[in-house]
Design a protein around this motif. Structure first.
Motif, PDB file in Angstrom:
ATOM      1  N   VAL A  30       0.813  -1.041   0.013  1.00 44.91           N
ATOM      2  CA  VAL A  30       0.116   0.015  -0.024  1.00 44.91           C
ATOM      3  C   VAL A  30       0.865   1.167  -0.168  1.00 44.91           C
ATOM      4  O   VAL A  30       0.307   2.360  -0.132  1.00 44.91           O
ATOM      5  CB  VAL A  30      -1.033  -0.192   1.159  1.00 44.91           C
ATOM      6  CG1 VAL A  30      -1.957  -1.121   1.027  1.00 44.91           C
ATOM      7  CG2 VAL A  30      -0.257   0.047   2.535  1.00 44.91           C
ATOM      8  N   TYR A  89      -3.549   3.679   1.011  1.00 44.36           N
ATOM      9  CA  TYR A  89      -4.417   2.648   0.596  1.00 44.36           C
ATOM     10  C   TYR A  89      -4.341   2.504  -0.970  1.00 44.36           C
ATOM     11  O   TYR A  89      -3.851   3.463  -1.682  1.00 44.36           O
ATOM     12  CB  TYR A  89      -5.709   2.625   0.999  1.00 44.36           C
ATOM     13  CG  TYR A  89      -6.771   3.946   0.499  1.00 44.36           C
ATOM     14  CD1 TYR A  89      -7.416   3.707  -0.763  1.00 44.36           C
ATOM     15  CD2 TYR A  89      -6.480   5.091   1.190  1.00 44.36           C
ATOM     16  CE1 TYR A  89      -7.787   4.863  -1.030  1.00 44.36           C
ATOM     17  CE2 TYR A  89      -6.935   6.129   0.763  1.00 44.36           C
ATOM     18  CZ  TYR A  89      -8.039   6.109  -0.319  1.00 44.36           C
ATOM     19  OH  TYR A  89      -8.401   7.387  -0.717  1.00 44.36           O
ATOM     20  N   PRO A  94     -10.136   0.793  -0.912  1.00 44.09           N
ATOM     21  CA  PRO A  94      -9.815   1.857   0.054  1.00 44.09           C
ATOM     22  C   PRO A  94      -9.893   0.705   1.345  1.00 44.09           C
ATOM     23  O   PRO A  94      -9.728   1.388   2.376  1.00 44.09           O
ATOM     24  CB  PRO A  94     -10.582   2.760   0.082  1.00 44.09           C
ATOM     25  CG  PRO A  94     -11.731   2.529  -0.696  1.00 44.09           C
ATOM     26  CD  PRO A  94     -11.016   1.519  -1.724  1.00 44.09           C
ATOM     27  N   ARG A  96      -8.075  -1.813   2.211  1.00 44.05           N
ATOM     28  CA  ARG A  96      -6.670  -2.516   2.251  1.00 44.05           C
ATOM     29  C   ARG A  96      -5.829  -1.423   2.644  1.00 44.05           C
ATOM     30  O   ARG A  96      -5.457  -0.565   1.683  1.00 44.05           O
ATOM     31  CB  ARG A  96      -6.384  -3.179   1.221  1.00 44.05           C
ATOM     32  CG  ARG A  96      -6.896  -4.616   1.257  1.00 44.05           C
ATOM     33  CD  ARG A  96      -6.130  -5.787   0.204  1.00 44.05           C
ATOM     34  NE  ARG A  96      -4.808  -6.095   0.747  1.00 44.05           N
ATOM     35  CZ  ARG A  96      -4.681  -7.002   1.345  1.00 44.05           C
ATOM     36  NH1 ARG A  96      -5.475  -7.448   2.227  1.00 44.05           N
ATOM     37  NH2 ARG A  96      -3.418  -7.344   1.630  1.00 44.05           N
ATOM     38  N   VAL A  97      -5.636  -1.228   3.878  1.00 42.17           N
ATOM     39  CA  VAL A  97      -4.860   0.005   4.312  1.00 42.17           C
ATOM     40  C   VAL A  97      -3.581  -0.514   5.143  1.00 42.17           C
ATOM     41  O   VAL A  97      -3.654  -1.759   5.498  1.00 42.17           O
ATOM     42  CB  VAL A  97      -5.624   0.998   5.346  1.00 42.17           C
ATOM     43  CG1 VAL A  97      -6.773   1.307   4.536  1.00 42.17           C
ATOM     44  CG2 VAL A  97      -6.106   0.273   6.571  1.00 42.17           C
TER      45      VAL A  97
END
Length: 141
Positions: A30, A89, A94, A96-97
């Motif tokens: 990310v 992300y 959004p 998956r941060v």
């Protein structure tokens, strides 16, 4: 005996390596993404055993996303719950941060998981060098 200690050290290093690689990749994937500031939330004292997540806004809508397991939940022994956190992300997802530059806790945790391995390696090498099999009787004559 020393070979057994070295073999045990190799086996014990597997969890530290797996955790490290998994979490490092989660943070790394990310880092090139969209930067945002959200609010950190934690259900417990650490993110390894308890859920940690961040609330932030994307295109006018509120998003809640889980943080990686090795995200630090404290700063200087003070809880980060409810405080701002800088995250990244992927633009496509959004949810998956990862914390921006959040590698520090991954390295620290893997080092702690690897301490038994380091101890066994040290004992195994010392046993090889100074163990009973390295002593040779003095020649008589």
């Amino acid at each position: 005996m020393s070979v057994l200690l070295l073999l045990l050290a190799a086996v014990l290093s597997i969890p530290a390596i797996l955790v490290g690689v998994n979490q490092w990749n989660r943070v790394a994937e990310v880092q090139g993404g969209v930067r945002a500031v959200g609010t950190f939330h934690s259900e417990g004292a650490n993110c390894f055993r308890h859920r940690c997540w961040v609330d932030f806004r994307v295109d006018g809508r509120q998003v809640e996303a889980d943080l990686p397991a090795l995200t630090s939940s404290r700063e200087s022994k003070v809880s980060r719950d409810g405080k701002p956190i800088v995250i990244r992300y992927p633009a496509s997802d959004p949810t998956r941060v990862g914390e921006e530059d959040g590698y520090g806790s991954v390295v620290a945790t893997c080092f702690l998981l690897g301490l038994p391995t380091l101890a066994l390696l040290l004992v195994g090498v010392l046993w090889l060098v100074f163990g009973p099999s390295s002593r040779h009787p003095a020649p008589q004559g």
